[in-house]
Design a protein around this motif. Structure first.
Motif, PDB file in Angstrom:
ATOM      1  N   VAL A 198       0.836  -1.197   0.000  1.00  0.00           N
ATOM      2  CA  VAL A 198       0.000   0.000   0.000  1.00  0.00           C
ATOM      3  C   VAL A 198       0.874   1.253   0.000  1.00  0.00           C
ATOM      4  O   VAL A 198       1.536   1.545   1.001  1.00  0.00           O
ATOM      5  CB  VAL A 198      -0.921   0.043   1.243  1.00  0.00           C
ATOM      6  N   PRO A 199       0.916   2.000  -1.100  1.00  0.00           N
ATOM      7  CA  PRO A 199       1.625   3.281  -1.090  1.00  0.00           C
ATOM      8  C   PRO A 199       0.991   4.205  -0.049  1.00  0.00           C
ATOM      9  O   PRO A 199      -0.233   4.379  -0.020  1.00  0.00           O
ATOM     10  CB  PRO A 199       1.406   3.818  -2.510  1.00  0.00           C
ATOM     11  N   THR A 200       1.821   4.775   0.815  1.00  0.00           N
ATOM     12  CA  THR A 200       1.319   5.607   1.908  1.00  0.00           C
ATOM     13  C   THR A 200       2.083   6.923   1.926  1.00  0.00           C
ATOM     14  O   THR A 200       3.315   6.925   2.001  1.00  0.00           O
ATOM     15  CB  THR A 200       1.480   4.877   3.259  1.00  0.00           C
ATOM     16  N   SER A 201       1.372   8.011   1.866  1.00  0.00           N
ATOM     17  CA  SER A 201       2.047   9.301   1.780  1.00  0.00           C
ATOM     18  C   SER A 201       2.595   9.739   3.130  1.00  0.00           C
ATOM     19  O   SER A 201       1.986   9.498   4.179  1.00  0.00           O
ATOM     20  CB  SER A 201       1.098  10.374   1.236  1.00  0.00           C
ATOM     21  N   ALA A 202       3.734  10.410   3.084  1.00  0.00           N
ATOM     22  CA  ALA A 202       4.338  10.957   4.302  1.00  0.00           C
ATOM     23  C   ALA A 202       3.397  11.961   4.947  1.00  0.00           C
ATOM     24  O   ALA A 202       3.331  12.072   6.181  1.00  0.00           O
ATOM     25  CB  ALA A 202       5.676  11.610   3.965  1.00  0.00           C
ATOM     26  N   ALA A 203       2.638  12.686   4.115  1.00  0.00           N
ATOM     27  CA  ALA A 203       1.684  13.661   4.650  1.00  0.00           C
ATOM     28  C   ALA A 203       0.603  12.974   5.478  1.00  0.00           C
ATOM     29  O   ALA A 203       0.223  13.458   6.554  1.00  0.00           O
ATOM     30  CB  ALA A 203       1.054  14.459   3.514  1.00  0.00           C
ATOM     31  N   LEU A 204       0.103  11.830   4.997  1.00  0.00           N
ATOM     32  CA  LEU A 204      -0.914  11.091   5.743  1.00  0.00           C
ATOM     33  C   LEU A 204      -0.343  10.586   7.067  1.00  0.00           C
ATOM     34  O   LEU A 204      -0.976  10.717   8.122  1.00  0.00           O
ATOM     35  CB  LEU A 204      -1.427   9.910   4.909  1.00  0.00           C
ATOM     36  N   ILE A 205       0.848  10.020   7.029  1.00  0.00           N
ATOM     37  CA  ILE A 205       1.475   9.518   8.251  1.00  0.00           C
ATOM     38  C   ILE A 205       1.646  10.642   9.266  1.00  0.00           C
ATOM     39  O   ILE A 205       1.367  10.487  10.458  1.00  0.00           O
ATOM     40  CB  ILE A 205       2.835   8.876   7.935  1.00  0.00           C
ATOM     41  N   ALA A 206       2.098  11.796   8.793  1.00  0.00           N
ATOM     42  CA  ALA A 206       2.320  12.941   9.675  1.00  0.00           C
ATOM     43  C   ALA A 206       1.002  13.454  10.247  1.00  0.00           C
ATOM     44  O   ALA A 206       0.913  13.776  11.446  1.00  0.00           O
ATOM     45  CB  ALA A 206       3.042  14.044   8.918  1.00  0.00           C
ATOM     46  N   ASP A 207      -0.029  13.539   9.408  1.00  0.00           N
ATOM     47  CA  ASP A 207      -1.320  14.040   9.872  1.00  0.00           C
ATOM     48  C   ASP A 207      -1.939  13.107  10.910  1.00  0.00           C
ATOM     49  O   ASP A 207      -2.496  13.563  11.922  1.00  0.00           O
ATOM     50  CB  ASP A 207      -2.279  14.227   8.697  1.00  0.00           C
ATOM     51  N   VAL A 208      -1.870  11.805  10.674  1.00  0.00           N
ATOM     52  CA  VAL A 208      -2.392  10.837  11.639  1.00  0.00           C
ATOM     53  C   VAL A 208      -1.585  10.891  12.934  1.00  0.00           C
ATOM     54  O   VAL A 208      -2.153  10.855  14.036  1.00  0.00           O
ATOM     55  CB  VAL A 208      -2.383   9.413  11.041  1.00  0.00           C
ATOM     56  N   SER A 209      -0.275  11.010  12.809  1.00  0.00           N
ATOM     57  CA  SER A 209       0.574  11.117  14.002  1.00  0.00           C
ATOM     58  C   SER A 209       0.173  12.325  14.835  1.00  0.00           C
ATOM     59  O   SER A 209       0.041  12.241  16.071  1.00  0.00           O
ATOM     60  CB  SER A 209       2.046  11.237  13.595  1.00  0.00           C
ATOM     61  N   ALA A 210      -0.031  13.469  14.182  1.00  0.00           N
ATOM     62  CA  ALA A 210      -0.415  14.693  14.888  1.00  0.00           C
ATOM     63  C   ALA A 210      -1.780  14.528  15.561  1.00  0.00           C
ATOM     64  O   ALA A 210      -1.990  14.983  16.697  1.00  0.00           O
ATOM     65  CB  ALA A 210      -0.438  15.869  13.916  1.00  0.00           C
ATOM     66  N   HIS A 211      -2.702  13.875  14.870  1.00  0.00           N
ATOM     67  CA  HIS A 211      -4.041  13.643  15.422  1.00  0.00           C
ATOM     68  C   HIS A 211      -3.955  12.812  16.703  1.00  0.00           C
ATOM     69  O   HIS A 211      -4.626  13.123  17.704  1.00  0.00           O
ATOM     70  CB  HIS A 211      -4.898  12.922  14.377  1.00  0.00           C
ATOM     71  N   ILE A 212      -3.107  11.805  16.696  1.00  0.00           N
ATOM     72  CA  ILE A 212      -2.991  10.927  17.858  1.00  0.00           C
ATOM     73  C   ILE A 212      -2.214  11.604  18.983  1.00  0.00           C
ATOM     74  O   ILE A 212      -2.552  11.457  20.167  1.00  0.00           O
ATOM     75  CB  ILE A 212      -2.357   9.587  17.442  1.00  0.00           C
ATOM     76  N   VAL A 213      -1.201  12.371  18.645  1.00  0.00           N
ATOM     77  CA  VAL A 213      -0.471  13.117  19.672  1.00  0.00           C
ATOM     78  C   VAL A 213      -1.410  14.129  20.333  1.00  0.00           C
ATOM     79  O   VAL A 213      -1.342  14.358  21.543  1.00  0.00           O
ATOM     80  CB  VAL A 213       0.770  13.814  19.083  1.00  0.00           C
ATOM     81  N   ALA A 214      -2.302  14.741  19.563  1.00  0.00           N
ATOM     82  CA  ALA A 214      -3.282  15.661  20.135  1.00  0.00           C
ATOM     83  C   ALA A 214      -4.184  14.933  21.132  1.00  0.00           C
ATOM     84  O   ALA A 214      -4.532  15.480  22.198  1.00  0.00           O
ATOM     85  CB  ALA A 214      -4.122  16.294  19.025  1.00  0.00           C
ATOM     86  N   GLN A 215      -4.563  13.694  20.819  1.00  0.00           N
ATOM     87  CA  GLN A 215      -5.357  12.899  21.748  1.00  0.00           C
ATOM     88  C   GLN A 215      -4.562  12.596  23.013  1.00  0.00           C
ATOM     89  O   GLN A 215      -5.107  12.600  24.126  1.00  0.00           O
ATOM     90  CB  GLN A 215      -5.809  11.604  21.079  1.00  0.00           C
ATOM     91  N   TYR A 216      -3.265  12.350  22.843  1.00  0.00           N
ATOM     92  CA  TYR A 216      -2.395  12.110  23.999  1.00  0.00           C
ATOM     93  C   TYR A 216      -2.350  13.345  24.896  1.00  0.00           C
ATOM     94  O   TYR A 216      -2.467  13.241  26.124  1.00  0.00           O
ATOM     95  CB  TYR A 216      -0.991  11.732  23.524  1.00  0.00           C
ATOM     96  N   PHE A 217      -2.172  14.521  24.298  1.00  0.00           N
ATOM     97  CA  PHE A 217      -2.134  15.750  25.079  1.00  0.00           C
ATOM     98  C   PHE A 217      -3.456  15.970  25.820  1.00  0.00           C
ATOM     99  O   PHE A 217      -3.483  16.393  26.974  1.00  0.00           O
ATOM    100  CB  PHE A 217      -1.836  16.954  24.187  1.00  0.00           C
ATOM    101  N   ALA A 218      -4.567  15.671  25.160  1.00  0.00           N
ATOM    102  CA  ALA A 218      -5.878  15.827  25.801  1.00  0.00           C
ATOM    103  C   ALA A 218      -6.004  14.903  27.007  1.00  0.00           C
ATOM    104  O   ALA A 218      -6.497  15.309  28.069  1.00  0.00           O
ATOM    105  CB  ALA A 218      -6.991  15.549  24.792  1.00  0.00           C
ATOM    106  N   ALA A 219      -5.538  13.667  26.839  1.00  0.00           N
ATOM    107  CA  ALA A 219      -5.584  12.719  27.953  1.00  0.00           C
ATOM    108  C   ALA A 219      -4.643  13.148  29.077  1.00  0.00           C
ATOM    109  O   ALA A 219      -4.979  13.034  30.264  1.00  0.00           O
ATOM    110  CB  ALA A 219      -5.210  11.324  27.455  1.00  0.00           C
ATOM    111  N   ARG A 220      -3.491  13.676  28.694  1.00  0.00           N
ATOM    112  CA  ARG A 220      -2.519  14.129  29.697  1.00  0.00           C
ATOM    113  C   ARG A 220      -3.063  15.337  30.465  1.00  0.00           C
ATOM    114  O   ARG A 220      -2.913  15.419  31.691  1.00  0.00           O
ATOM    115  CB  ARG A 220      -1.207  14.481  29.007  1.00  0.00           C
ATOM    116  N   ASN A 221      -3.702  16.248  29.756  1.00  0.00           N
ATOM    117  CA  ASN A 221      -4.285  17.417  30.412  1.00  0.00           C
ATOM    118  C   ASN A 221      -5.416  17.034  31.358  1.00  0.00           C
ATOM    119  O   ASN A 221      -5.661  17.703  32.360  1.00  0.00           O
ATOM    120  CB  ASN A 221      -4.789  18.410  29.372  1.00  0.00           C
ATOM    121  N   ALA A 222      -6.094  15.936  31.017  1.00  0.00           N
ATOM    122  CA  ALA A 222      -7.195  15.456  31.861  1.00  0.00           C
ATOM    123  C   ALA A 222      -6.700  14.574  32.998  1.00  0.00           C
ATOM    124  O   ALA A 222      -7.482  14.133  33.839  1.00  0.00           O
ATOM    125  CB  ALA A 222      -8.205  14.693  31.007  1.00  0.00           C
ATOM    126  N   GLY A 223      -5.390  14.297  32.979  1.00  0.00           N
ATOM    127  CA  GLY A 223      -4.805  13.485  34.032  1.00  0.00           C
ATOM    128  C   GLY A 223      -5.002  12.000  33.863  1.00  0.00           C
ATOM    129  O   GLY A 223      -4.846  11.226  34.811  1.00  0.00           O
TER     130      GLY A 223
END
Length: 309
Positions: free
Chosen positions: A186-211
């Motif tokens: 499956v050809p996978t774009s670096a942009a997609l990988i980066a965008d998904v990574s950012a989306h998940i890191v944002a979820q991590y920050f939300a969980a961290r902020n919520a303790g």
């Protein structure tokens, strides 16, 4: 306590994935990028000093030894960068309490499975590169609980070198091409990988902020590719067709891209015939809908055509 201005460290900022990560992570906090000239991943002391000084909340490692064929005769360097250095990076992350985001490969599998590989399938790399990347995965898992490892396949983008750009270059110089047709992935774009990574890191920050990050956040290993599947031959034909449609002057038309078996194109490193990865776990865990591989191929080729004008 909420993170007012988290710091994210991107290692390998000038590579095709690092370039996209520097873009995608910007909304999340202060993004600091380094490359080999400013901080070589293989220099464990330098990396540890950087991490200790910067004390990032997240470390994103986009650096790797990726010369698959060269790794067969350069095993020490491949393991130094993809395994030993990654272990040291995980240790550095543990010292400052940082989340480590790391990228791996379908090459940890031998390609003998008839269907897409899941995260739970047994690994069995068939080349040094895959073995060194697997060793890196295992080192992170052993050293650091708060990690995310994303296995991906056939990465491409407008920045850096990759198969799609090579096909366009060759099609501009030759009237016909021979491309392997019995390896599936499956050809996978670096942009997609980066965008998904950012989306998940944002979820991590939300969980961290919520303790709740340390207790409930789903750290671990995930497959991350676009949807669908293809072969190198069909992928090349698609890239060339899109190039022509975008106005590129190419000598080789899609019908002049000839399918050949792997046996007709021997390489120092063996490649798996099946590189398909199931991303069901990623989509269900993080609420993500991944696009078909053709979407980013089309947009990337259009962008490359625009850059040539």
């Amino acid at each position: 306590m909420a993170l007012e201005s988290p710091t994210l460290l991107v290692i390998g900022q000038k590579g095709q994935l690092g370039f996209e990560l520097m873009r995608a992570l910007q909304p999340l906090g202060q993004v600091v990028g380094v490359d080999r000239s400013t901080c070589d991943l293989a220099d464990a002391a330098a990396v540890d000093n950087l991490v200790a000084t910067l004390r990032p909340d997240v470390i994103v490692n986009a650096a790797a030894y990726t010369a698959v064929d060269k790794a067969e005769s350069d095993q020490d360097k491949a393991y130094l960068v993809n395994a030993n250095a990654v272990k040291a990076l995980a240790q550095s992350a543990a010292k400052v309490g940082a989340l480590l985001v790391h990228y791996s490969t379908d090459y940890v599998f031998d390609g003998s499975k008839a269907s897409a590989y899941t995260e739970d399938d047994a690994t069995s790399p068939v080349n040094v590169y895959g073995a060194s990347k697997l060793a890196g995965e295992q080192a992170i898992a052993a050293e650091l609980r708060e990690h995310l490892i994303f296995r991906t396949t056939w990465v491409f983008g407008a920045h850096g070198g990759n198969f799609a750009k090579t096909m366009l270059k060759l099609a501009g110089a030759r009237e016909s091409l021979n491309v392997i047709a019995d390896q599936h992935g499956v050809p996978t774009s670096a942009a997609l990988i980066a965008d998904v990574s950012a989306h998940i890191v944002a979820q991590y920050f939300a969980a961290r902020n919520a303790g709740t990050a340390s207790g409930t956040f789903p750290f671990g290993l995930y497959n991350l590719t676009a949807k669908g599947e293809t072969t190198w031959h069909a992928y090349a034909s698609k890239v060339i067709a899109e190039g022509i449609a975008a106005g590129l002057e190419l000598k080789a038309a899609p019908e002049r891209v000839h399918p050949i078996p792997t046996s007709d194109y021997p390489t120092p490193a063996k490649r798996p015939h099946n590189s398909r990865l199931s991303c069901d776990k990623l989509e269900s865990t993080f609420g993500i809908r991944l696009p078909d591989w053709t979407v980013h191929v089309e947009s990337t080729v259009k962008l490359l055509a625009e850059l040539k004008q």
